[in-house]
Design an enzyme around this catalytic site. Structure first.
Site, PDB file in Angstrom:
ATOM      1  N   ASN A   9       1.284   0.794   8.715  1.00  0.00           N
ATOM      2  CA  ASN A   9       0.543   0.034   9.977  1.00  0.00           C
ATOM      3  C   ASN A   9       1.718  -1.026  10.325  1.00  0.00           C
ATOM      4  OD1 ASN A   9      -0.745  -1.450  11.948  1.00  0.00           O
ATOM      5  ND2 ASN A   9      -2.184  -2.205  10.232  1.00  0.00           N
ATOM      6  N   TRP A  10       2.323  -0.813  11.305  1.00  0.00           N
ATOM      7  CA  TRP A  10       3.422  -1.450  11.989  1.00  0.00           C
ATOM      8  C   TRP A  10       2.919  -2.642  12.440  1.00  0.00           C
ATOM      9  CZ3 TRP A  10       7.902   2.086  13.881  1.00  0.00           C
ATOM     10  CH2 TRP A  10       8.204   3.199  12.669  1.00  0.00           C
ATOM     11  N   LYS A  11       1.788  -2.706  12.780  1.00  0.00           N
ATOM     12  CA  LYS A  11       1.172  -3.991  13.628  1.00  0.00           C
ATOM     13  C   LYS A  11       2.000  -4.172  14.811  1.00  0.00           C
ATOM     14  CE  LYS A  11      -0.812  -5.472   9.266  1.00  0.00           C
ATOM     15  NZ  LYS A  11      -1.492  -6.585   8.521  1.00  0.00           N
ATOM     16  N   HIS A  94      -9.573  -2.820  12.146  1.00  0.00           N
ATOM     17  CA  HIS A  94      -8.792  -3.703  11.084  1.00  0.00           C
ATOM     18  C   HIS A  94      -9.351  -5.022  11.198  1.00  0.00           C
ATOM     19  CE1 HIS A  94      -5.034  -5.536   9.595  1.00  0.00           C
ATOM     20  NE2 HIS A  94      -4.939  -4.467   8.995  1.00  0.00           N
ATOM     21  N   GLU A  96      -7.656  -7.653  11.477  1.00  0.00           N
ATOM     22  CA  GLU A  96      -7.131  -8.351  12.445  1.00  0.00           C
ATOM     23  C   GLU A  96      -7.836  -8.293  13.933  1.00  0.00           C
ATOM     24  OE1 GLU A  96      -3.310  -7.180  11.502  1.00  0.00           O
ATOM     25  OE2 GLU A  96      -3.265  -8.172   9.685  1.00  0.00           O
ATOM     26  N   GLU A 164      -9.723  -2.672   2.772  1.00  0.00           N
ATOM     27  CA  GLU A 164      -8.854  -3.816   2.822  1.00  0.00           C
ATOM     28  C   GLU A 164      -9.355  -5.295   2.548  1.00  0.00           C
ATOM     29  OE1 GLU A 164      -5.028  -2.236   4.926  1.00  0.00           O
ATOM     30  OE2 GLU A 164      -6.320  -3.188   6.383  1.00  0.00           O
ATOM     31  N   GLY A 170      -1.378  -9.248   4.052  1.00  0.00           N
ATOM     32  CA  GLY A 170      -0.411 -10.190   4.467  1.00  0.00           C
ATOM     33  C   GLY A 170      -0.158 -11.502   3.708  1.00  0.00           C
ATOM     34  N   SER A 210      -1.262  -6.127   0.833  1.00  0.00           N
ATOM     35  CA  SER A 210       0.058  -6.465   0.251  1.00  0.00           C
ATOM     36  C   SER A 210       0.648  -5.436  -0.756  1.00  0.00           C
ATOM     37  CB  SER A 210      -0.290  -7.822  -0.589  1.00  0.00           C
ATOM     38  OG  SER A 210      -0.414  -8.631   0.406  1.00  0.00           O
ATOM     39  N   GLY A 231       1.070  -2.592   5.383  1.00  0.00           N
ATOM     40  CA  GLY A 231       1.549  -3.409   6.517  1.00  0.00           C
ATOM     41  C   GLY A 231       2.899  -3.718   6.426  1.00  0.00           C
ATOM     42  N   GLY A 232       3.213  -4.864   5.872  1.00  0.00           N
ATOM     43  CA  GLY A 232       4.507  -5.451   5.790  1.00  0.00           C
ATOM     44  C   GLY A 232       5.620  -4.368   5.244  1.00  0.00           C
TER      45      GLY A 232
END
Ligand code: PGA
Length: 258
Positions: A9-11, A94, A96, A164, A170, A210, A231-232
């Site tokens: 997930n590149w957000k 998600h 977010e 999640e 994150g 994470s 993600g990251g």
């Protein structure tokens, strides 16, 4: 047998040219790895470009969000039909989106149904917040999110769930393999009660929060965890490749042992 999945997930990261560069860095390496579904989810504006770049590879494409109406006067939104034309997967619900864009269970339910109607495969995210976790409410929260997101749905064909925990996203503070396995087991039992054992056994459930190349093995060794939503670490080609490679090796070993 459930096929493991690693989804990146590149957000809201990467311009179109940066996305191109990132795909070019990981494409060949990812393509070599089988027995894992490798999904990348760049921002909307890069989907068409990335689609061309991975056309002859085994890499799959996903979007990060969707609107639930098929078309019309909804300025700025992207419809299921538009996405179905471009990609196979879509991340829905998600944390977010829930937190910053006020997405409720009802909205998420509409989005999941809208995606499935046009043949898009949703990756539905659920997970508890830190205070809920500390108050011992994980089970309650996750069960409620499942119920509201899947309300009125008779089958789950094409669905993937990502557990999640919000406190792990994150933050660099991942859950332990055991914690994630326990909650994912609980999710599977909840699905089994509602949809039956077969559907629950076939449902792919990922862990997210994470995940890095350093802790991937801990998660993938767990029998209930079918992969990860990353993600990251998905923004770094070496990290992402290492996560996919380790998943492929560990899951192949586990399935040979069974
Ligand atoms: P993270 O994000 O890997 O950066 O924690 C995971 C996610 O939000 O899907």
């Amino acid at each position: 047998m459930r096929i493991p999945m690693i989804a990146g997930n590149w957000k809201m990261n990467t311009t179109v040219s940066e996305a191109t560069e990132l795909v070019n860095e990981m494409r060949l390496g990812l393509d070599e790895i089988d027995n894992v579904d490798k999904v990348i989810c760049p921002p909307f504006i890069s989907l068409a470009t990335v689609r061309e770049l991975i056309r002859r590879s085994s890499i799959k494409l996903g979007a990060q969000n969707i609107y639930f109406e098929e078309k019309g006067a909804y300025t700025g939104e992207i419809s299921p039909l538009m996405l179905a034309d471009l990609c196979e997967f879509v991340i829905i619900g998600h944390s977010e989106r829930r937190q910053y864009f006020n997405e409720t269970g009802k909205i998420i339910n509409k989005k999941v149904q809208a995606a499935l109607r046009v043949g898009l495969k949703p990756i539905l995210c659920i997970g508890e917040r830190l205070e809920e976790n500390e108050a011992g409410k994980t089970k309650e929260v996750v069960t409620e999110q499942l119920e509201s997101s899947l309300a009125g749905m008779e089958h789950l064909n094409g669905l993937t769930i990502a557990y999640e925990p919000v406190w792990a996203i994150g933050t660099g503070r991942a859950a332990t393999g055991e914690q994630a396995n326990d909650t994912i087991g609980l999710i599977r039992r909840t699905i089994s009660q509602k949809y039956g054992k077969k559907i629950a056994q076939e449902l792919r459930i990922l862990y997210g929060g994470s995940v890095t190349a350093d802790n991937t093995a801990e998660f993938m060794q767990q029998p209930e965890i079918d992969g990860a939503l990353v993600g990251g670490a998905s923004l770094n080609a070496d990290q992402f490749l290492s996560i996919v490679r380790q998943t492929s090796e560990i899951k192949a070993r586990l399935s040979a042992e069974n």
